[in-house]
Scaffold this motif. Structure first.
Motif, PDB file in Angstrom:
ATOM      1  N   ALA A   1       0.829  -1.213   0.000  1.00 15.17           N
ATOM      2  CA  ALA A   1       0.000   0.000   0.000  1.00 15.17           C
ATOM      3  C   ALA A   1       0.859   1.257   0.000  1.00 15.17           C
ATOM      4  N   ARG A   2       1.960   1.245   0.780  1.00 13.85           N
ATOM      5  CA  ARG A   2       2.806   2.446   0.850  1.00 13.85           C
ATOM      6  C   ARG A   2       3.518   2.705  -0.480  1.00 13.85           C
ATOM      7  N   VAL A   3       4.028   1.643  -1.113  1.00 11.83           N
ATOM      8  CA  VAL A   3       4.696   1.839  -2.400  1.00 11.83           C
ATOM      9  C   VAL A   3       3.679   2.263  -3.459  1.00 11.83           C
ATOM     10  N   ALA A   4       2.484   1.679  -3.415  1.00 12.76           N
ATOM     11  CA  ALA A   4       1.439   2.088  -4.371  1.00 12.76           C
ATOM     12  C   ALA A   4       1.149   3.580  -4.242  1.00 12.76           C
ATOM     13  N   GLY A   5       1.127   4.076  -3.005  1.00  9.75           N
ATOM     14  CA  GLY A   5       0.878   5.491  -2.784  1.00  9.75           C
ATOM     15  C   GLY A   5       1.962   6.382  -3.353  1.00  9.75           C
ATOM     16  N   GLN A   6       3.185   5.853  -3.530  1.00 10.06           N
ATOM     17  CA  GLN A   6       4.300   6.635  -4.059  1.00 10.06           C
ATOM     18  C   GLN A   6       4.436   6.512  -5.573  1.00 10.06           C
ATOM     19  N   LEU A   7       3.534   5.736  -6.192  1.00  6.68           N
ATOM     20  CA  LEU A   7       3.594   5.558  -7.642  1.00  6.68           C
ATOM     21  C   LEU A   7       2.502   6.335  -8.361  1.00  6.68           C
ATOM     22  N   GLY A   8       1.925   7.299  -7.674  1.00  2.77           N
ATOM     23  CA  GLY A   8       0.898   8.114  -8.315  1.00  2.77           C
ATOM     24  C   GLY A   8       1.439   8.826  -9.545  1.00  2.77           C
TER      25      GLY A   8
END
Length: 840
Positions: A244-251
């Motif tokens: 979830a945290r990495v997904a949030g940084q791939l916006g």
């Protein structure tokens, strides 16, 4: 219609003749086939006779994960031109897609374990394929051991295949009785390795915590891979939170971002396993390591991290820990990039670090909670698992802890044998703690409500559900998310499992219990060692003895009692963090943890004195206490000894003569040994308390009584009276020594260097040519000035008179002119007096 072209394209076909021959000759085989070769799909179809024209056999394929089981069955059905449920089906917990015509069935290892407990012969099954056996999950190792036992005792014709890309093939070959190892050629597509470590050092993983800088770096590597390479990107991360945290940084990336893990909705899992027209970034846990192909992937980004179970047996706390992934896992992950075309793997660590990684993942048998394994082994008829064929024997300490849990929940008797209750618990497909909560909770609440709460406990709810179990229960009932759907499926399965006992309605329990009380009861039944009593706002003490705390915003902070469902203890922390709990009342806590209740006299040393009280406890939790007026004398004596060990023998009365006696005895023990006692260390003396402190110690009741015991008089009891040596104490180690002047000087036997010390004024030794000896040991002479200050130290008086004396005389004669300083001390008259006294 069979898709022959797709079957012919699978490289494992070249190894199939060897595999079939090995099974015909030995009945067992180890298949080593790199990722993408078709070992999971083509091999079962050939062994079942569905392709290739062989004899028709029923094949069971055991996969470690549900997502892999579904995917493998769907892929095999597609190769046959069918839908799942025809010739090929699958069964996972809570879902079965199979029919009377199913020949190949893919199951999870947990499902296969339950079948073996119900039907040890595994009737109707001809071949079992243990896929991805390198992962060394506890269920998989247990299934392998049971199947080998079945082959040896019941069904020698049952064929077994252990299959993997990176397994310890030699170890599995030995385990399977010298099974042949069949190797398949790998996929021809090369995978390039790009080493992509962080530019600056990051903190290593700590418990469940991963340095945010590490996750930011992984996200940057994903962006780099998207820019440098074509194709979909598959990124491996240790857990759902990190995904979830990495997904949030791939916006903002020009790709669809999918999050794939065991808790992901089926639609998301299906999307990841289906070819797409647009570019994707798939963030996945270890579920994507093996047993399935993710179409379109040409790039793998590997964080190098994995999650392994850990258990604190002393506190009854289990948790997942973030660790460095093994080299075998790294090879599996990299292989995802070369399934369909040449690919590349970006590894977020250095090439030098790679060589220091563990070769294989840690077997769960060595590191996990073994309660469920121990119950399965007991129900199999081998309570200590000593007769099972296992690659790794279960650790003795972990098995002992597991046995304690099984006895506490009523699954086995003291000898480890299961009764009807234990057999039923083993077949519920739950941890024994949860099985106990389901059985006993349904008696009080009804099957429906008990099953719902146990389903919550069997898979921890998402963090956003909060830490109040009852509140999470209400949210799951009303929720439409993926977790709520899985929860409802599991709750229905558990309710059906209870049906044979007739516990299907809530009215049987005498009415409905409020959600909070029901959730608390079930959690307390599952984890009685974790019932916890408040000891300050947000702080609790669990019955296990571990302190625990709640987060600042928790609605449970003011509860007097909790049943803790989920907790972990960070490394190097004395206190646990409560992740989920339910409010309970004291009566419920006492009933659920009745086996931990004690009523005992407690007499111990506390705050510098003996404390005696009668205490009622629930494990480590103090329920009630009152002073004890007439405590057991034996307990008092033990408490006094505890005080002496804690604070030292100075609690006794030590006169100067007593201290001197101890030092003299210590000297004789060092010098002569034999019957002379060792009295130097307090610990040694306390071990012999019966020999020298009785009867005074038995009459003592408190600290003040110890202070009245004469230590010197007590020490006299240790002298070697029986041999007669005690009478020679003053001869061998005199308290005082007479010097030429007539003075009797006290010897110091307590000096650090071990020699007795004679401290005497220099003039009193005139005329003494040889150094005095005690028990044959020359004393160390401290020669003092007339003022009593040290002037010289010697163990050889004769040498001192000849040499050292001149320097002392030259230094001191001017300072002390009234005292004699003869040129020849060997012939001078010894004296305690000045020259004036001598003239008179």
């Amino acid at each position: 219609m069979i898709r022959q072209a797709a079957l012919d394209a699978l490289p494992v076909r070249e190894a199939l003749p060897g595999l079939v021959s090995a099974l015909d000759a030995h009945g067992t085989a180890v298949l080593c086939a790199p990722p993408g070769t078709g070992k999971t799909t083509l091999v079962p179809l050939v062994l079942a006779g569905l392709v290739g024209g062989g004899a028709r056999r029923r094949v069971v394929v055991a996969e470690p994960r549900r997502i892999a089981a579904r995917a493998a069955a769907r892929r095999m059905a597609w190769l046959l031109g069918e839908q799942p449920g025809g010739s090929v089906g699958f069964t996972v917990r809570g879902e079965r897609v199979a029919g009377p015509g199913t020949v190949v069935e893919v199951v999870t290892t947990g499902v296969l374990l339950q079948r073996l407990q119900r039907d040890q012969e595994l009737a109707g099954v001809d071949v079992v394929v243990l896929d991805e056996c390198h992962e060394r999950h506890l269920d998989a190792d247990t299934v392998a051991a049971f199947l080998l036992d079945v082959r040896e005792t019941l069904r020698p014709e049952l064929r077994l295949v252990a299959a993997s890309a990176t397994t310890d093939s030699a170890g599995w070959a030995r385990l399977l009785g010298g099974a042949p190892v069949v190797e398949a050629a790998g996929v021809s597509y090369p995978v390039e390795t790009v080493w992509a470590p962080p530019a600056r050092p990051v903190r290593p993983p700590h418990g469940m915590r991963v340095d945010p800088a590490q996750l930011a770096h992984v996200a940057s590597v994903v962006r780099r891979a998207l820019a440098e390479r074509s194709g979909d990107v598959l990124c491996f991360l240790p857990g759902v939170g990190e995904i979830a945290r990495v997904a949030g940084q791939l916006g903002g990336v020009d790709a669809e971002v999918l999050q794939v893990h065991g808790r992901a909705p089926a639609a998301v899992q299906d999307a990841a396993l289906t070819a797409s027209d647009h570019r994707r970034v798939i963030l996945a846990t270890a579920v994507a390591e093996s047993s399935l192909t993710v179409p379109g992937v040409r790039v793998v980004v590997d964080s190098g991290l994995a999650r392994e179970p850990r258990v604190d047996h002393a506190r009854g706390l289990g948790a997942l820990a973030t660790v460095r992934a093994s080299r075998a896992a790294g090879r599996q992950r990299a292989g995802r990039a070369g399934r369909e075309a040449p690919g590349v793997v970006y590894r977020c660590w250095t090439e030098a670090e790679d060589g220091r990684l563990p070769a294989f993942p840690s077997p769960e048998m060595r590191i996990a909670d073994l309660a469920q394994f121990a119950l399965q082994a007991a129900c199999w008829g081998d309570p200590d698992a000593s007769g099972l064929a296992l690659l790794d024997a279960p650790p003795a300490g972990a098995m002992a802890a597991a046995r304690e849990v099984l006895v506490a929940v009523g699954a086995v008797d003291a000898a480890g044998r299961p009764g009807p209750r234990g057999l039923r618990m083993a077949r519920l497909g739950l941890h024994p703690r949860l099985a106990r909560a389901l059985l006993d909770g349904s008696a009080a609440l009804g099957a429906h409500r008990a099953a719902e709460v146990v389903a919550l406990l069997s898979e921890e709810p998402p963090r956003e559900y909060g830490d109040d179990l009852a509140s999470a229960w209400r949210r799951a009932r009303a929720g439409g998310d993926a977790y709520a759907a899985r929860w409802r499926t599991e709750a229905r399965r558990l309710e059906r499992a209870l049906a044979p006992a007739g516990r299907t309605s809530e009215t049987e329990s005498g009415g409905r219990s409020p959600d909070d009380a029901a959730a608390g009861l079930v959690a307390a039944l599952a984890f009685p060692e974790r019932v916890a009593k408040a000891r300050g706002e947000g702080a609790f003490l669990m019955a296990s003895g571990t302190g625990a705390g709640l987060g600042d915003g928790s609605p449970l902070r003011h509860a007097p009692w909790l049943a803790v469902a989920v907790a972990d203890r960070p490394p190097h922390s004395a206190s646990a963090r409560i992740r989920m709990a339910a409010v309970v009342d004291g009566d419920t806590a006492l009933a659920a943890a009745a086996h931990l209740r004690t009523d005992a006299e407690e007499v111990h040393w506390e705050d510098g004195d003996v404390v005696a009280r009668a205490a009622q406890r629930l494990g480590a939790i103090e329920l009630a206490v009152r002073p004890l007026r007439t405590p057991d004398p034996a307990l008092v004596r033990a408490a006094l000894l505890e005080g002496l060990r804690t604070e030292g023998l100075d609690l006794l009365r030590w006169s100067p003569d007593a201290r001197t006696l101890r030092a003299r005895l210590g000297f004789l023990h060092r010098t002569l040994g034999g019957a002379w006692p060792d009295v130097a260390a307090d610990g040694v003396l306390l071990e012999r308390a019966d020999d020298w402190l009785e009867p005074e110690l038995s009459r003592a009741r408190r600290r003040a009584d110890l202070a009245r015991i004469d230590a010197g008089q007590a020490l006299n009891r240790l002298l070697p009276w029986a041999t007669g040596e005690a009478a020679r104490l003053d001869e061998l180690a005199p308290e005082r020594l007479e010097v030429p002047s007539g003075s009797r000087i006290r010897l110091d036997y307590a000096a650090e260097h071990g020699q007795p010390v004679l401290a005497v004024k220099l003039q009193e030794l005139f005329g003494l040519a040889e150094t005095p000896r005690v028990a044959g040991v020359p004393v160390l002479v401290h020669l003092l000035s007339p003022a009593g200050r040290p002037a010289a130290v010697t163990a050889d008086l004769a040498s001192f008179w000849q040499g050292g004396y001149r320097a002392v005389r030259a230094e001191l004669r001017g300072r002390y002119p009234k005292h004699p300083w003869p040129e020849d001390p060997a012939t001078a008259e010894p004296t305690r007096h000045t020259n004036a006294r001598l003239r008179r």
